[in-house]
Design a protein around this motif. Sequence first.
Motif, PDB file in Angstrom:
ATOM      1  N   LYS A  27       0.826  -1.206   0.000  1.00 30.99           N
ATOM      2  CA  LYS A  27       0.000   0.000   0.000  1.00 30.99           C
ATOM      3  C   LYS A  27       0.861   1.257   0.000  1.00 30.99           C
ATOM      4  CE  LYS A  27      -3.889   2.310   0.385  1.00 30.99           C
ATOM      5  NZ  LYS A  27      -4.867   2.354  -0.729  1.00 30.99           N
ATOM      6  N   ILE A  28       1.916   1.255   0.803  1.00 33.89           N
ATOM      7  CA  ILE A  28       2.818   2.413   0.847  1.00 33.89           C
ATOM      8  C   ILE A  28       3.463   2.635  -0.521  1.00 33.89           C
ATOM      9  CG2 ILE A  28       4.991   3.270   1.833  1.00 33.89           C
ATOM     10  CD1 ILE A  28       4.248   1.805   4.423  1.00 33.89           C
ATOM     11  N   HIS A  29       3.864   1.557  -1.167  1.00 37.51           N
ATOM     12  CA  HIS A  29       4.546   1.659  -2.464  1.00 37.51           C
ATOM     13  C   HIS A  29       3.622   2.099  -3.589  1.00 37.51           C
ATOM     14  CE1 HIS A  29       8.134  -1.197  -1.388  1.00 37.51           C
ATOM     15  NE2 HIS A  29       7.994  -0.182  -0.558  1.00 37.51           N
ATOM     16  N   HIS A  30       2.322   2.066  -3.352  1.00 43.25           N
ATOM     17  CA  HIS A  30       1.357   2.466  -4.382  1.00 43.25           C
ATOM     18  C   HIS A  30       0.519   3.668  -3.940  1.00 43.25           C
ATOM     19  CE1 HIS A  30       2.375  -1.675  -5.542  1.00 43.25           C
ATOM     20  NE2 HIS A  30       1.996  -1.359  -6.754  1.00 43.25           N
ATOM     21  N   ASP A  31       0.991   4.383  -2.957  1.00 43.68           N
ATOM     22  CA  ASP A  31       0.259   5.538  -2.426  1.00 43.68           C
ATOM     23  C   ASP A  31       0.359   6.706  -3.405  1.00 43.68           C
ATOM     24  OD1 ASP A  31      -0.805   7.675  -1.025  1.00 43.68           O
ATOM     25  OD2 ASP A  31       0.199   7.182   0.855  1.00 43.68           O
ATOM     26  N   PRO A  32      -0.767   7.160  -3.975  1.00 43.69           N
ATOM     27  CA  PRO A  32      -0.721   8.260  -4.954  1.00 43.69           C
ATOM     28  C   PRO A  32      -0.292   9.593  -4.345  1.00 43.69           C
ATOM     29  CG  PRO A  32      -2.992   7.710  -4.384  1.00 43.69           C
ATOM     30  CD  PRO A  32      -2.129   6.653  -3.771  1.00 43.69           C
ATOM     31  N   GLN A  33      -0.342   9.713  -3.024  1.00 45.33           N
ATOM     32  CA  GLN A  33       0.144  10.931  -2.387  1.00 45.33           C
ATOM     33  C   GLN A  33       1.669  10.985  -2.338  1.00 45.33           C
ATOM     34  OE1 GLN A  33      -1.767  11.953   1.342  1.00 45.33           O
ATOM     35  NE2 GLN A  33      -3.653  10.901   0.776  1.00 45.33           N
ATOM     36  N   ILE A  34       2.289   9.841  -2.561  1.00 41.07           N
ATOM     37  CA  ILE A  34       3.751   9.761  -2.541  1.00 41.07           C
ATOM     38  C   ILE A  34       4.314   9.581  -3.949  1.00 41.07           C
ATOM     39  CG2 ILE A  34       5.748   8.453  -1.680  1.00 41.07           C
ATOM     40  CD1 ILE A  34       4.011   7.573   0.678  1.00 41.07           C
ATOM     41  N   TRP A  35       3.637   8.719  -4.724  1.00 42.43           N
ATOM     42  CA  TRP A  35       4.149   8.336  -6.030  1.00 42.43           C
ATOM     43  C   TRP A  35       3.229   8.823  -7.146  1.00 42.43           C
ATOM     44  CZ3 TRP A  35       8.873   6.261  -5.563  1.00 42.43           C
ATOM     45  CH2 TRP A  35       9.194   5.646  -4.357  1.00 42.43           C
ATOM     46  N   THR A  36       3.796   9.526  -8.115  1.00 40.87           N
ATOM     47  CA  THR A  36       3.046   9.926  -9.299  1.00 40.87           C
ATOM     48  C   THR A  36       2.809   8.705 -10.174  1.00 40.87           C
ATOM     49  OG1 THR A  36       4.117  12.098  -9.255  1.00 40.87           O
ATOM     50  CG2 THR A  36       3.024  11.449 -11.304  1.00 40.87           C
ATOM     51  N   ASP A  37       1.567   8.530 -10.623  1.00 41.91           N
ATOM     52  CA  ASP A  37       1.214   7.346 -11.425  1.00 41.91           C
ATOM     53  C   ASP A  37       1.749   6.087 -10.757  1.00 41.91           C
ATOM     54  OD1 ASP A  37      -0.007   8.918 -13.466  1.00 41.91           O
ATOM     55  OD2 ASP A  37       1.976   9.361 -14.270  1.00 41.91           O
ATOM     56  N   PRO A  38       1.258   5.769  -9.571  1.00 40.21           N
ATOM     57  CA  PRO A  38       1.855   4.705  -8.758  1.00 40.21           C
ATOM     58  C   PRO A  38       1.799   3.309  -9.360  1.00 40.21           C
ATOM     59  CG  PRO A  38      -0.254   5.396  -7.834  1.00 40.21           C
ATOM     60  CD  PRO A  38       0.087   6.379  -8.902  1.00 40.21           C
ATOM     61  N   PHE A  39       0.897   3.062 -10.314  1.00 38.02           N
ATOM     62  CA  PHE A  39       0.789   1.732 -10.896  1.00 38.02           C
ATOM     63  C   PHE A  39       1.533   1.615 -12.231  1.00 38.02           C
ATOM     64  CE2 PHE A  39      -2.735   2.066  -7.955  1.00 38.02           C
ATOM     65  CZ  PHE A  39      -2.716   0.836  -7.317  1.00 38.02           C
ATOM     66  N   GLU A  40       2.227   2.701 -12.614  1.00 36.72           N
ATOM     67  CA  GLU A  40       2.995   2.688 -13.855  1.00 36.72           C
ATOM     68  C   GLU A  40       4.443   2.307 -13.594  1.00 36.72           C
ATOM     69  OE1 GLU A  40       1.797   3.236 -16.937  1.00 36.72           O
ATOM     70  OE2 GLU A  40      -0.215   3.411 -16.091  1.00 36.72           O
ATOM     71  N   PHE A  41       5.032   1.552 -14.524  1.00 32.27           N
ATOM     72  CA  PHE A  41       6.436   1.151 -14.441  1.00 32.27           C
ATOM     73  C   PHE A  41       7.294   2.252 -15.036  1.00 32.27           C
ATOM     74  CE2 PHE A  41      10.017  -1.353 -16.467  1.00 32.27           C
ATOM     75  CZ  PHE A  41      10.691  -1.610 -15.278  1.00 32.27           C
ATOM     76  N   ARG A  42       7.900   3.057 -14.170  1.00 27.63           N
ATOM     77  CA  ARG A  42       8.701   4.196 -14.608  1.00 27.63           C
ATOM     78  C   ARG A  42      10.018   4.260 -13.836  1.00 27.63           C
ATOM     79  NH1 ARG A  42       4.289   9.148 -15.311  1.00 27.63           N
ATOM     80  NH2 ARG A  42       2.976   8.109 -16.884  1.00 27.63           N
TER      81      ARG A  42
END
Length: 221
Positions: free
Chosen positions: A112-127
């Motif tokens: 959940k932390i690794h996919h938090d949109p408040q932390i990560w832009t486009d959290p489900f994208e491989f960038r």
Amino acid sequence: MFLQSHQNNLTAIFVAATDTTTVTLTWALALLVNNPLVLKKAQQELENYVGRDRKVEESDMNNLVYLQAIIKETMRLYPAAALSVPHESTEDCIVGGHTVPKGTRLFVNIWKIHHDPQIWTDPFEFRPERFLTTKKEINVKGQHFELIPFGSGRRICPGISFAFEAMQLILASLIHGFEFQNPSNEQIDMTESPGLTSQKATPLELLVAPRLLPHVYGVLA
């Protein structure tokens, strides 16, 4: 008894590190095949610093910054363990405004932390590029709580050094030495299966071909 205890500890470290390493490398290869431009960019970095007339060596790792970004992004999207090992409070305390009674067992939701949109832009994208730009200073050593695939603090995974170094060298060797292709025209299925480690729900099946000269593999022409 003392020797047996050390043997058990070493076995636990080795097994934990190899299991999570295998899981992460599987995800990394699947992501790269699904994103061929990223794969080509990583292979170009390897050609720049390693060339095509020798194998990748451990001494090359510091130069392969894009490869390191790929591994970080893989562990962000697919942490080997979605939940941390349990922690138990030894006394009553308040965390984030919540009262935590003594004896409470806590699991940190790493996924959940690794996919938090408040932390990560486009959290489900491989960038992977995010770790070369906006998230450049973030590492996986437990010092940055937005990326904690190995946990953090005194209970951080004891196999972290072995696992991260091994992942870099193995992934670099694989994509430097071989071309990978999906036998199907469709994207690789990235569904996760439930369990202690976040493994792919379906096996990863790829077509593999050498990309270097035969002598690099120890094969006589």
